[in-house]
Scaffold this active site. Sequence first.
Site, short mmCIF file in Angstrom:
data_model
loop_
_atom_site.label_atom_id
_atom_site.label_comp_id
_atom_site.label_asym_id
_atom_site.label_seq_id
_atom_site.Cartn_x
_atom_site.Cartn_y
_atom_site.Cartn_z
N SER A 103 38.29 2.00 28.40
CA SER A 103 38.43 1.73 29.90
C SER A 103 38.85 0.40 30.06
O SER A 103 38.78 -0.55 29.26
CB SER A 103 37.26 2.08 30.72
OG SER A 103 36.85 3.30 30.60
N1 SAM Z 1 33.07 4.19 27.53
C1 SAM Z 1 33.98 4.36 26.58
C2 SAM Z 1 34.46 2.92 25.92
O1 SAM Z 1 33.97 2.06 26.36
O2 SAM Z 1 35.34 3.06 25.18
C3 SAM Z 1 35.26 4.94 27.51
C4 SAM Z 1 35.03 6.35 27.74
S1 SAM Z 1 36.57 7.33 27.86
C5 SAM Z 1 37.10 6.75 29.29
C6 SAM Z 1 35.76 8.83 28.02
C7 SAM Z 1 34.97 9.26 27.13
O3 SAM Z 1 33.92 10.31 27.46
C8 SAM Z 1 35.84 9.78 25.74
O4 SAM Z 1 35.57 9.31 24.58
C9 SAM Z 1 35.34 11.46 25.90
O5 SAM Z 1 35.36 11.93 24.65
C10 SAM Z 1 34.01 11.41 26.31
N2 SAM Z 1 33.41 12.70 26.95
C11 SAM Z 1 34.32 13.60 27.83
N3 SAM Z 1 33.36 14.51 28.19
C12 SAM Z 1 32.16 14.38 27.61
C13 SAM Z 1 31.03 14.89 27.86
N4 SAM Z 1 30.85 16.14 28.44
N5 SAM Z 1 29.84 14.37 26.99
C14 SAM Z 1 29.76 13.27 26.40
N6 SAM Z 1 31.11 12.55 26.39
C15 SAM Z 1 32.42 13.05 27.13
#
Ligand code: SAM
Length: 244
Positions: free
Chosen positions: A93
């Site tokens: 992000s």
């Molecule tokens: N927090 C992360 C970082 O610091 O790099 C960035 C997050 S990215 C914007 C969103 C993440 O949420 C992705 O890695 C995605 O695979 C994960 N994600 C999406 N749906 C999810 C779910 N139901 N449970 C867990 N993770 C999920």
Amino acid sequence: MFYRRAPYWLFLLLPMLTSAALGDEYAQARQRLVEDIQQDVRDTSLYLDKVALDPRVMTAIATVPRHEFVPAAQRHRAYANRPLPIGHGQTISQPYIVALMSDLIKPRAGDRVLEIGTGSGYQAAILAELTDAVYSIEIIEALGKQAAERLPGLGFDNITLRIGDGYYGWKEHAPFDAIVVTAAASHVPPPLVAQLKPGGRMVIPVGSRFLTQQLVLIEKQADGQLITRQILPVKFVPLTGEHN
Ligand code: SAM
């Protein structure tokens, strides 16, 4: 020739000087990033109702090496105040958003925080600088495994990771003082609300997939009542899984 005349100790010193210079370069880049975020906060102060974030959050941004959380091909952009691709169609992000979400949950030492969407592990690392225990769930196995290798190597030993669907939270470690959801949900997952402590705070982007969403702050009162506030429009990758 230079290498014949130069004293042997210079050859020992050179790599150290180079890495010190590189380390310094990243420290300066992080400081510039802090200033960029501070400017973004001032620019969005009407949404945020304040002109500066918690200094502890800004110190965490100035400390955590974001370049260690991005793929090698993105390293030169690691301290740009923008999201970057981390593979598997996902992103790390934007630092301003990471700082803002961290600020909104009002983290304190002793807190137990749940993050949904580990991704690179960067947001978890920032939270780990601010609280005692971070639990983070990632749905994409490859990303979860990478973060699990990366974080201990960087000295983060207060982050516990799991691969799975974060929609359901992490009952075994609940209740949480704060929950940070880093992917956009169509609705606030009821299991996450249930796992938030009375007095706890959750920050979550809510809205349609791939469109602009609202960053929502939810505060659970002592009597379990929820107070919800829309903070500002954001754009996150979607929360996946059977419920979204
Ligand atoms: N927090 C992360 C970082 O610091 O790099 C960035 C997050 S990215 C914007 C969103 C993440 O949420 C992705 O890695 C995605 O695979 C994960 N994600 C999406 N749906 C999810 C779910 N139901 N449970 C867990 N993770 C999920």
